[in-house]
Design a protein around this motif. Structure first.
Motif, short mmCIF file in Angstrom:
data_model
loop_
_atom_site.label_atom_id
_atom_site.label_comp_id
_atom_site.label_asym_id
_atom_site.label_seq_id
_atom_site.Cartn_x
_atom_site.Cartn_y
_atom_site.Cartn_z
N UNK A 169 15.46 -10.69 -3.91
CA UNK A 169 14.76 -10.85 -2.64
C UNK A 169 13.40 -11.46 -2.92
N UNK A 170 12.66 -11.71 -1.87
CA UNK A 170 11.30 -12.26 -1.99
C UNK A 170 10.26 -11.32 -1.40
N UNK A 171 10.63 -10.04 -1.22
CA UNK A 171 9.71 -9.07 -0.63
C UNK A 171 8.56 -8.75 -1.60
N UNK A 172 7.44 -8.37 -1.04
CA UNK A 172 6.25 -8.02 -1.81
C UNK A 172 5.95 -6.53 -1.59
N UNK A 173 5.88 -5.73 -2.67
CA UNK A 173 5.58 -4.31 -2.48
C UNK A 173 4.09 -4.08 -2.28
N UNK A 174 3.77 -3.10 -1.45
CA UNK A 174 2.39 -2.72 -1.18
C UNK A 174 2.26 -1.22 -1.46
N UNK A 175 1.58 -0.87 -2.54
CA UNK A 175 1.47 0.51 -2.98
C UNK A 175 0.20 1.14 -2.42
N UNK A 179 -1.46 7.91 -1.22
CA UNK A 179 -0.22 8.67 -1.02
C UNK A 179 0.86 8.32 -2.03
N UNK A 180 0.72 7.19 -2.72
CA UNK A 180 1.76 6.76 -3.66
C UNK A 180 2.98 6.18 -2.98
N UNK A 181 2.91 5.95 -1.67
CA UNK A 181 4.04 5.42 -0.91
C UNK A 181 4.07 3.90 -1.01
N UNK A 182 5.27 3.35 -1.20
CA UNK A 182 5.45 1.91 -1.33
C UNK A 182 6.04 1.37 -0.03
N UNK A 183 5.38 0.39 0.53
CA UNK A 183 5.90 -0.33 1.69
C UNK A 183 6.13 -1.78 1.29
N UNK A 184 6.96 -2.47 2.07
CA UNK A 184 7.37 -3.82 1.70
C UNK A 184 7.03 -4.80 2.82
N UNK A 185 6.62 -5.98 2.39
CA UNK A 185 6.37 -7.09 3.31
C UNK A 185 7.34 -8.20 2.95
N UNK A 186 8.25 -8.49 3.88
CA UNK A 186 9.29 -9.46 3.63
C UNK A 186 9.23 -10.57 4.66
#
Length: 226
Positions: A169-175, A179-186
Motif C-alpha cells: 500500500x502507499x499509506x503513511x503511519x502517524x504515531x 498514547x502510542x496509537x497508530x493512525x493511517x493516512x491513505x
C-alpha cells in the motif's frame, strides 16, 4: 499618440510585477492563516477525532472562493467510506459482517437479518461501540479473530495474505507519542481499510522509510501454544 501607446503597452507589460517586499508579506499572511486553521475548533472532525491540519499554505486564498462543487465521482456524493467485511483465502470465504445497506434493507422489509446464527438486525451496544472506535473494520468471524486463524488448514496462506494487506500500500503511519496509537493516512479509503484490517488481525504496519516497511507481526507458534 506614440507616447500614449507606449505608456499603455508598458502598463500592460509591467502590471504583473509586484515588489519583493509584498511577496514576503503575502507569505507571512499565509503562514498565519494556516496557524489559525490548525487552531479552529469548528473545523474539528468528530468521526475520526482529528482537527484540521494545514499541510501547505498555497491554497489558503482559494478556500474562501469555493461556493459550489460539481463532480460525477460517486465518492463525492456519498460518505466514501470503505469497510473490511469479508475475504477469501485458499478457496475459503471468511467474514460474516454485514453492511449498513443490508441492515437498512432488512429493517425496511421487516425481516430479521440473521448471519451465522447472529441477529444483525438487533442493536448490540458492545458491538456498536467497538465498530465506532475502529473505522473501516467491520469483520466478524470467530475462525479468524483473536489469532484463531493459526488453527485453519491453510494458515500459512492466510498469514501471507495478512502480510500483503500490511505491506502492499502507499499509506503513511502517524504515531501518537502520548498514547502510542497508530493512525493511517491513505490516498483512498480502500487502502486505509486494508491496513486497518491487517492491524486488527495482528499485523500492524507502524513505520515506512524510503527503502523499508516495518510491521509488527503475530507469531503463529505462540498462538498455537496458547
Amino acid at each position: 499618440m506614440a507616447a500614449i501607446y507606449h505608456f499603455l503597452t508598458a502598463l500592460l507589460l509591467y502590471g504583473y510585477l509586484i515588489p519583493i517586499s509584498l511577496y514576503v508579506s503575502i507569505e507571512i499572511v499565509k503562514v498565519l492563516q494556516s496557524i489559525f486553521i490548525n487552531q479552529d475548533i469548528h473545523m474539528y472532525y468528530e468521526e475520526t477525532d482529528k482537527p484540521a491540519h494545514a499541510r501547505t499554505s498555497n491554497l489558503n486564498e482559494e478556500l474562501g472562493q469555493v461556493d459550489t462543487i460539481l463532480s460525477d465521482k460517486t465518492g463525492t456524493l456519498t460518505c466514501n467510506s470503505m469497510e473490511f467485511i469479508k475475504f477469501s483465502v485458499a478457496g475459503t470465504a471468511y467474514g460474516y459482517g454485514v453492511t449498513e445497506v443490508e441492515k437498512a434493507m432488512a429493517k425496511r422489509n421487516g425481516s430479521p437479518l440473521i448471519v451465522n446464527g447472529k441477529d444483525y438486525g438487533v442493536a448490540d451496544p458492545a458491538h456498536d461501540a467497538k465498530k465506532s472506535s475502529i473505522k473501516g473494520f467491520n469483520f466478524d468471524d470467530d475462525r479468524i479473530m483473536d489469532g484463531n486463524w493459526v488453527n485453519e488448514p491453510h494458515s500459512d496462506v492466510i498469514q501471507n495474505f495478512f502480510r500483503l494487506l500490511a505491506v502492499c500500500h502507499t499509506a503513511i503511519p502517524d504515531l501518537d507519542e502520548e498514547t502510542g496509537k497508530v493512525t493511517y493516512e491513505a490516498e483512498s479509503p480502500d487502502e486505509a481499510a486494508f491496513v486497518i484490517a491487517a492491524k486488527e488481525l495482528g499485523f500492524e504496519f507502524f513505520n515506512r522509510t524510503q527503502s523499508s516497511v516495518s510491521v509488527n507481526e503475530l507469531d503463529p507458534c505462540v498462538m498455537q501454544k496458547s
